[in-house]
Scaffold this active site. Structure first.
Site, PDB file in Angstrom:
ATOM      1  N   ILE A 110       9.547  90.950  15.818  1.00  0.00           N
ATOM      2  CA  ILE A 110      10.050  89.773  15.086  1.00  0.00           C
ATOM      3  C   ILE A 110       8.874  89.020  14.476  1.00  0.00           C
ATOM      4  CG2 ILE A 110      11.556  87.763  15.194  1.00  0.00           C
ATOM      5  CD1 ILE A 110      12.915  90.415  15.928  1.00  0.00           C
ATOM      6  N   HIS A 144      12.625  80.207   5.081  1.00  0.00           N
ATOM      7  CA  HIS A 144      12.645  80.998   3.852  1.00  0.00           C
ATOM      8  C   HIS A 144      14.062  81.106   3.287  1.00  0.00           C
ATOM      9  CE1 HIS A 144       8.491  82.444   4.335  1.00  0.00           C
ATOM     10  NE2 HIS A 144       8.761  82.484   5.634  1.00  0.00           N
ATOM     11  N   VAL A 157       6.955  88.737  33.906  1.00  0.00           N
ATOM     12  CA  VAL A 157       7.666  89.958  34.311  1.00  0.00           C
ATOM     13  C   VAL A 157       6.639  91.057  34.542  1.00  0.00           C
ATOM     14  CG1 VAL A 157       9.278  91.747  33.578  1.00  0.00           C
ATOM     15  CG2 VAL A 157       9.797  89.339  33.139  1.00  0.00           C
ATOM     16  N   GLU A 214       9.458  82.750  31.145  1.00  0.00           N
ATOM     17  CA  GLU A 214       8.327  82.643  30.232  1.00  0.00           C
ATOM     18  C   GLU A 214       7.051  82.603  31.058  1.00  0.00           C
ATOM     19  OE1 GLU A 214       5.460  82.350  27.805  1.00  0.00           O
ATOM     20  OE2 GLU A 214       7.452  82.612  26.909  1.00  0.00           O
ATOM     21  N   SER A 265       3.820  79.444   9.516  1.00  0.00           N
ATOM     22  CA  SER A 265       3.854  78.560   8.349  1.00  0.00           C
ATOM     23  C   SER A 265       4.893  77.455   8.460  1.00  0.00           C
ATOM     24  CB  SER A 265       4.130  79.379   7.085  1.00  0.00           C
ATOM     25  OG  SER A 265       5.447  79.910   7.130  1.00  0.00           O
ATOM     26  N   ALA A 266       5.814  77.550   9.438  1.00  0.00           N
ATOM     27  CA  ALA A 266       6.880  76.552   9.654  1.00  0.00           C
ATOM     28  C   ALA A 266       7.842  76.480   8.476  1.00  0.00           C
ATOM     29  CB  ALA A 266       6.282  75.171   9.947  1.00  0.00           C
TER      30      ALA A 266
END
Length: 651
Positions: free
Chosen positions: A340, A50, A174, A32, A46-47
């Site tokens: 995504i 769904h 990367v 990362e 929005s946390a």
């Protein structure tokens, strides 16, 4: 640095993939470029979890969201992550056109298998949400939407992966992907090169940039900015459910949703931009969100004052508007997980499972991984299988797969003897007519995207392939059963002295390591073939730990070293205390290097005095030998003992 699997991106998707793959005996590194996980798209959404009522079920993101919704609650419980029990949601409408669109959404939800949905008239709507704008006329209720803390969820996934052996390298960007002969070899990073067999591109907003390092691509990531209001906790009681504004032709509506911490989150718009670093908010956009949605639904909510903060997040939307989860088209060993956007947070567990399947599609895996697929996941790894190595799990899987209708072509063992238990060899191979080819190995694996066959050959006494003995065996799966090693990440971190043969810690007869108060037993100490032996060792460690805690363990100690001859692979324990009078015997575990018959096991002390001798009709490396040495044979002058085995001389 080397690894089996390299994951690029430490958002919720990369962390989920690491968590999923860490179940298996493979090396995993997640890189990362930020200073922590969950610093990109995953931190600003929005946390919401769904239910899938307003998602197209025939899209990949729709299918994965519906699949993940079934398991994410249990996953949160397993990870000890806060998950607000399903609150459901209500979509609110003011016009006849809103009702018409909600009817279509209801039909879509029913088609997607969502139960308990219903349209609400004005009275029902205001009974469920009494603080709504009185002019609201229509509602669509669904019962399954939940809320989560995405930061906590992502961190928990990554931490659990690390506990299971994965590595997370932060502040590691990367810079390039290394490709040779149309196969990935690794990556160049800001902290040096990393070799990898499989690379998974979960780089979010930068997934197209990473994918473009490997081959020409047919997609682009276009950042889509969404801006939010975060309200003070004093407003939590204004609503009972997450609230959607009425859907439009291009949007499923904006939302006002409670957070797990008791605040209100309201937003967001959707603005396509070019800059992947643009997280600025604007008065124009925020005024639009407030005027068109927030104040329209709840006029009491202020534009300012009780607004703790406003912020923006960027969604990693692809130009095809769907998830892209697939291998590279021209380069082997590279998997894209791109585009995504919503409902990515909900879909994360299902995305990870799908990627797991892509990783295994090459058809090469450990026997343990195959065992998990068959017994827990409910599917077989292939139709024609060759197994390399005759360890117990490999033998057991040969039988298990045969019972499932798989054609097991044979088990190959490089040694001139089987390394598994005799009973497993008989019950799993002989009883099912599965060939066991001793002194054989695999010299070549054939196939491009998946195994199509292997070349096998006999080996000589130096374990080298013998020219002219090669044979081609067609298969679509190769299982590796080439030996187990103890999992000792924690032991190594503690600084315990390690045995180079067992790959576990050095212990005394109480199973105490060289670090005070640290005990080791079972498969962390050395690999066992029978659970009975694991239980015996656990009892030894447990009783000793109790004695240490209650102050009943001898404080003085006289070390007796344990050595063995060249015919023995290893002995546990590696030393013991001559002054320990709490146990009447010292229990030893050992393995021989080679199979033999009619042997005699002899224990002698440092004065060459024979303390014990035992006869064994058959010994094999795959079968643990255990014996007890009575303490009455150990004196104050004993400084070491030596254990040997030899074939008995005929009288």
């Amino acid at each position: 640095m080397k690894t089996d699997v390299l994951i690029i991106g430490g958002g919720v998707i990369g962390a989920s993939i690491a968590h999923q793959l860490a179940k298996y005996n493979m090396d995993i590194i997640l890189v990362e470029k930020a200073s922590d996980v969950c610093m990109g798209t995953s931190k600003a959404n929005s946390a919401m979890i769904h239910s899938g009522f307003n998602i197209k079920g025939d899209t990949l993101k729709g299918k994965l969201a519906l699949e993940a919704n079934k398991v994410i609650k249990q996953l949160c419980e397993d990870l000890d992550v806060g998950y607000e029990k399903p609150l459901g949601s209500i979509t609110v409408g003011f016009e006849e056109a809103d009702l018409e669109r909600m009817q279509h959404t209801l039909e879509n939800g029913i088609k997607n298998g969502i139960k308990g949905m219903k349209l609400l008239d004005q009275k029902e709507l205001h009974e469920m949400e009494p603080h709504l704008n009185p002019d609201a006329k229509y509602g669509l209720y669904e019962p399954e939407t939940g809320i989560i803390n995405p930061f906590e969820f992502t961190v928990a996934l990554a931490e659990n992966a690390v506990l299971n052996g994965a590595k997370v390298l932060l502040e590691t960007e990367v810079l390039d992907v290394i490709v040779e002969d149309k196969k990935v070899k690794g990556v160049k990073t800001s902290n040096g090169d990393i070799e990898a067999k499989v690379i998974i591109n979960a780089a979010g907003l930068y997934a197209d940039k990473i994918a473009g390092m490997v081959e020409d691509i047919d997609f682009e990531i276009k950042p889509r900015k969404g801006e939010y209001f975060l309200y003070d906790k004093k407003w939590r009681g204004i609503l009972n459910h997450p609230i959607y504004s009425a859907p439009t032709k291009v949007s499923k509506g904006m939302i006002i949703v409670p957070t797990v911490d008791g605040n209100l989150l309201a937003g967001s718009n959707a603005e396509t931009i070019d800059d992947t670093t643009d997280l600025a908010t604007s008065s124009k956009a925020l005024n639009g969100i407030y005027g068109n949605m927030i104040s329209h639904l709840f006029p009491q909510l202020p534009r300012m004052g009780d607004v703790i903060t406003t912020f923006a997040g960027l969604r990693a939307a692809s130009t095809n508007e769907d998830f892209i989860i697939e291998p590279a088209k021209t380069v082997k060993g590279f998997i894209n997980v791109a585009g995504i956007q919503s409902p990515g947070l909900t879909s994360a567990p299902a995305i990870a499972t799908m990627v797991e399947g892509l990783v295994r599609e090459a058809g090469i895996m450990t026997a343990g991984a195959a065992q998990n697929y068959v017994n827990l996941e409910g599917y077989i790894p292939g139709k024609e299988v060759v197994i390399l190595g005759s360890g117990d799990i490999g033998l057991i899987m040969a039988r298990r797969l045969t019972l499932e209708g798989v054609n097991v072509k044979g088990v190959l063992e490089v040694m001139p003897y089987s390394t598994g238990l005799v009973r497993n060899r008989v019950q799993c191979l002989d009883d099912f007519g599965i060939p066991l080819l001793l002194s054989h190995t695999i010299t070549e694996i054939h196939g491009k995207d998946r195994v199509e066959g292997v070349t096998i050959a006999k080996v000589d006494e130096r374990i080298q392939p013998i020219a002219g003995t090669e044979q081609y065996v067609s298969c679509d799966t190769l299982l590796l059963s080439v030996g187990l090693i103890p999992e000792n990440e924690l032991t190594n971190k503690l600084g315990c002295e390690m045995d180079q043969v067992t790959k576990g810690p050095v212990v005394n007869e109480k199973r105490i390591t060289n670090i005070p108060w640290v005990f080791a037993a079972g498969n962390v100490l050395h690999v066992h073939d029978l659970v009975d032996n694991v239980t015996q060792e656990a009892e030894i460690a447990g009783k000793a730990a109790a004695a240490l805690i209650t102050g009943k363990m001898n404080k003085e100690e006289k070390i007796v070293a344990v050595t063995h001859d060249k015919n023995i692979g290893y002995v546990v324990p590696q030393h013991f205390d001559a002054l320990n009078n709490q146990d009447k015997v010292v229990k030893f575990f050992l393995r021989v290097k080679n199979p033999d018959e009619d042997i005699k096991l002899v224990v002698k002390d440092n004065a060459n005095k024979e303390l014990l001798s035992l006869k064994k009709s058959i010994v094999e490396p795959g079968t643990m030998i255990t014996f007890n040495l009575p303490r009455q044979f150990v004196t104050k002058d004993t400084s070491s003992i030596d254990i040997s085995i030899a074939r008995e001389q005929a009288e």
